[in-house]
Design a protein around this motif. Structure first.
Motif, short mmCIF file in Angstrom:
data_model
loop_
_atom_site.label_atom_id
_atom_site.label_comp_id
_atom_site.label_asym_id
_atom_site.label_seq_id
_atom_site.Cartn_x
_atom_site.Cartn_y
_atom_site.Cartn_z
N LEU A 86 23.65 28.04 -18.58
CA LEU A 86 24.34 27.02 -17.79
C LEU A 86 23.34 26.46 -16.79
CD1 LEU A 86 27.03 25.59 -17.02
CD2 LEU A 86 27.41 27.48 -15.41
N ALA A 87 23.08 25.17 -16.85
CA ALA A 87 22.04 24.55 -16.02
C ALA A 87 22.64 23.49 -15.11
CB ALA A 87 20.96 23.93 -16.90
N HIS A 88 22.30 23.59 -13.81
CA HIS A 88 22.61 22.55 -12.84
C HIS A 88 21.28 21.83 -12.55
CE1 HIS A 88 26.61 24.25 -12.17
NE2 HIS A 88 26.02 25.43 -12.16
N ILE A 89 21.12 20.66 -13.14
CA ILE A 89 19.82 19.99 -13.18
C ILE A 89 19.66 19.08 -11.97
CG2 ILE A 89 18.31 18.50 -14.54
CD1 ILE A 89 19.84 19.44 -17.02
N GLN A 90 18.58 19.29 -11.23
CA GLN A 90 18.23 18.48 -10.08
C GLN A 90 16.87 17.83 -10.32
OE1 GLN A 90 18.34 21.71 -7.30
NE2 GLN A 90 20.40 21.20 -6.59
N PRO A 91 16.62 16.66 -9.73
CA PRO A 91 15.30 16.03 -9.91
C PRO A 91 14.22 16.80 -9.17
CG PRO A 91 16.61 14.80 -8.33
CD PRO A 91 17.53 15.84 -8.90
N LEU A 92 13.04 16.81 -9.72
CA LEU A 92 11.92 17.48 -9.08
C LEU A 92 11.22 16.60 -8.06
CD1 LEU A 92 10.41 19.25 -12.21
CD2 LEU A 92 11.70 20.29 -10.36
N ALA A 93 11.59 15.34 -8.01
CA ALA A 93 10.97 14.41 -7.07
C ALA A 93 12.02 13.45 -6.53
CB ALA A 93 9.84 13.63 -7.75
N THR A 240 24.54 7.68 -10.55
CA THR A 240 24.68 6.43 -11.31
C THR A 240 23.39 5.63 -11.17
OG1 THR A 240 25.66 5.35 -9.37
CG2 THR A 240 27.16 6.33 -10.99
N PRO A 241 23.11 4.74 -12.11
CA PRO A 241 21.90 3.92 -12.01
C PRO A 241 21.85 3.16 -10.69
CG PRO A 241 22.85 3.74 -14.19
CD PRO A 241 23.83 4.50 -13.38
N GLY A 242 20.67 3.17 -10.07
CA GLY A 242 20.47 2.50 -8.79
C GLY A 242 20.58 3.40 -7.59
N GLU A 243 21.14 4.61 -7.76
CA GLU A 243 21.28 5.52 -6.63
C GLU A 243 19.95 6.13 -6.26
OE1 GLU A 243 24.74 8.29 -5.64
OE2 GLU A 243 25.00 7.95 -7.79
N LEU A 244 19.76 6.35 -4.95
CA LEU A 244 18.61 7.05 -4.43
C LEU A 244 18.97 8.52 -4.32
CD1 LEU A 244 15.73 6.51 -3.37
CD2 LEU A 244 16.70 6.49 -1.07
N VAL A 245 18.20 9.39 -4.97
CA VAL A 245 18.53 10.81 -5.03
C VAL A 245 17.39 11.64 -4.46
CG1 VAL A 245 20.08 10.58 -7.00
CG2 VAL A 245 17.66 10.99 -7.39
N ASP A 246 17.76 12.79 -3.91
CA ASP A 246 16.78 13.73 -3.38
C ASP A 246 16.69 14.94 -4.31
OD1 ASP A 246 14.96 14.87 -1.75
OD2 ASP A 246 16.16 14.72 0.09
N ASN A 248 17.58 17.93 -3.82
CA ASN A 248 18.72 18.84 -3.76
C ASN A 248 19.99 18.24 -4.34
OD1 ASN A 248 19.28 16.97 -1.85
ND2 ASN A 248 19.54 18.40 -0.14
N ARG A 249 19.88 17.10 -4.99
CA ARG A 249 21.03 16.42 -5.59
C ARG A 249 21.20 16.87 -7.04
NH1 ARG A 249 23.19 11.29 -4.79
NH2 ARG A 249 24.98 10.94 -6.17
N GLU A 250 22.39 17.38 -7.38
CA GLU A 250 22.66 17.80 -8.76
C GLU A 250 23.06 16.58 -9.57
OE1 GLU A 250 26.06 20.41 -10.93
OE2 GLU A 250 24.97 21.43 -9.32
N ILE A 251 22.23 16.26 -10.57
CA ILE A 251 22.48 15.05 -11.36
C ILE A 251 23.23 15.36 -12.65
CG2 ILE A 251 21.36 13.13 -12.57
CD1 ILE A 251 19.20 13.13 -10.55
N PHE A 252 22.90 16.49 -13.29
CA PHE A 252 23.55 16.86 -14.55
C PHE A 252 23.96 18.33 -14.51
CE2 PHE A 252 20.59 13.44 -15.76
CZ PHE A 252 21.46 12.57 -16.40
N THR A 253 25.07 18.63 -15.20
CA THR A 253 25.44 20.00 -15.51
C THR A 253 25.46 20.13 -17.03
OG1 THR A 253 26.78 20.20 -13.51
CG2 THR A 253 27.16 21.81 -15.25
N LEU A 254 24.68 21.06 -17.52
CA LEU A 254 24.50 21.24 -18.97
C LEU A 254 24.84 22.67 -19.34
CD1 LEU A 254 23.37 19.80 -21.58
CD2 LEU A 254 21.18 20.85 -21.02
N ALA A 255 25.60 22.86 -20.43
CA ALA A 255 25.99 24.20 -20.87
C ALA A 255 25.78 24.34 -22.37
CB ALA A 255 27.45 24.48 -20.53
#
Length: 415
Positions: A86-93, A240-246, A248-255
């Motif tokens: 179970l993965a909570h995917i966050q951006p690395l940058a 969503t497209p256009g959002e500024l993310v950090d 620590n922001r969880e973008i996807f949950t994959l199982a």
């Protein structure tokens, strides 16, 4: 009322009571005589069928087998995620989301690109990598120059044109140049690794042209891909497209739902029979009649003080996705008893005169009723503790027809 009237009324009541007693004595029925019950006719010793009747009855036989006995611990549980997949995917940058390339519920493959991110840290890493590679090339050129100068000094020392000290100085210059090359190479490797983390090159990019641009961009191109770490289903999308993310922001949950965990609540009295590695079968209401096999992976080290139960984790393969998260499940855990027993199919057992009976096959068309004592039941089989021996053959499917013929033979004998 006068005394005389009271005496007349009392006398009338006495006469009426006496008359009623006499009338009752005259009409009281005599007690019935109990007839002696006739003894039941003994059962026939065997039932004989013609080969055609055996085929028409769908009669099947089965051998009496000696097998290890297993007790079933039946408890309740619920289906959950395999938490190791179970993965909570966050951006690395840090950056801006340019595109989301998957939808909730979609099945993805390892390395498939999920989103494109215009990353600020990625642009910095690419600039640093480009600068480091240029510095490395310069240091390598300086090393070649220092090596040529050292070789030239060695020739001049042999010719007596320069002093030995000049040779040593040029040897030191070459050593410094070699060290500079190693330093610059380390820096390049560092920024190349950072770049691969920020923008991994995924083999599953939908557009080959995009894959080329994302895997070999110019230093001014800050786009990077967010990739699936393993095969699985997208459960949630948090941007969503256009959002500024950090970061620590969880973008996807994959199982990965190919194997699910079923958490069973086992009472304390049954814990001694449940061990890791034991076979398990679960049933859910959505799939009546279907059993999902698996195994016990873990038995909790502590009990719930409120319920007196321990959590037991069962791993259940789910290749077709039939089991859904949070389904209620009936869990059957096999607990070996450590001994063998004689087993027959459940269908072989019939009840005749309140006595468990099986029909022992004497040959292909002759069957003898045999009283038995049943024991434990497991997986469609029943233990026989008395009345049979290993290797005996009994009627299984269709044995109820033999029971009907047996009882009919006794009725015919009475007539």
């Amino acid at each position: 009322m006068t005394r005389r009237e009271w005496m007349l009324l009392g006398g009338t009541g006495i006469l009426a009571g006496a008359g009623g007693w006499l009338l009752g004595q005259g009409t009281a029925p005599s007690p019935p005589e109990t007839a002696a019950a006739a003894p039941d006719q003994p059962l026939p010793q065997e039932v004989t069928l013609s080969p055609e009747a055996a085929r028409n009855f769908g009669l099947r036989t089965a051998p009496v087998e000696r097998r290890p006995l297993v007790r079933t611990v039946r408890v309740t549980g619920s289906v959950g995620f395999n938490e190791l997949r179970l993965a909570h995917i966050q951006p690395l940058a840090r950056g801006r989301v340019q595109a989301i390339e998957v939808a909730i519920g979609e099945r993805v493959r390892t390395g498939q690109r999920l989103a494109i991110l215009d990353a600020l840290d990625l642009a910095e890493a690419r600039h640093q990598l480009a600068s480091g590679e240029a510095a490395l090339r310069q240091a390598q050129a300086e090393t070649q120059t220092a090596r040529a100068a050292l070789n030239r000094a060695a020739e001049l020392v042999r010719a007596g044109s320069v002093a030995q000290s000049e040779l040593e100085r040029r040897r030191a210059d070459l050593a410094r140049a070699d060290a500079a090359v190693q330093t610059k190479a380390t820096e390049v490797e560092h920024w190349r690794e950072m770049l691969s983390r920020y923008s991994p090159a995924g083999p599953m990019a939908q557009d080959p042209a995009d894959a080329v641009r994302l895997s070999a961009p110019t230093p001014s191109d800050a786009r990077g891909g967010i990739l699936a770490p393993f095969d699985g289903a997208v459960l949630a999308i948090g941007a969503t497209p256009g959002e500024l993310v950090d970061t620590n922001r969880e973008i996807f949950t994959l199982a990965d739902l190919s194997v699910v965990w079923v958490m069973a609540d086992v009472p304390e009295r049954e814990l001694a029979a449940v061990t890791p590695g034991a076979t398990v079968a679960i049933a859910v209401e959505a799939w009546p009649g279907r059993r999902f096999p698996g195994r016990v992976a873990y038995v909790a080290d502590q009990l719930d003080v409120r319920t007196g139960t321990a959590r037991v984790r069962c791993e259940i393969p789910n290749p077709d996705g039939a089991l859904k998260i949070n389904m209620f499940a009936i869990v059957e855990i096999a607990a070996p008893l450590g001994r063998d027993g004689l087993l027959v199919p459940d269908a072989a057992l019939q009840s005749v005169d309140d006595q468990p009976v099986v029909f022992l096959a004497l040959d292909a068309t002759r069957f003898a009723p045999r009283p038995v004592r049943p024991g434990l039941r497991q997986d469609g089989m029943t233990e026989i503790t008395e009345g049979l021996a290993a290797g005996d053959v009994v009627a299984a499917a269709g044995s109820f027809r033999l029971k009907a013929l047996l009882l009919q033979s006794r009725v015919d004998a009475k007539d």
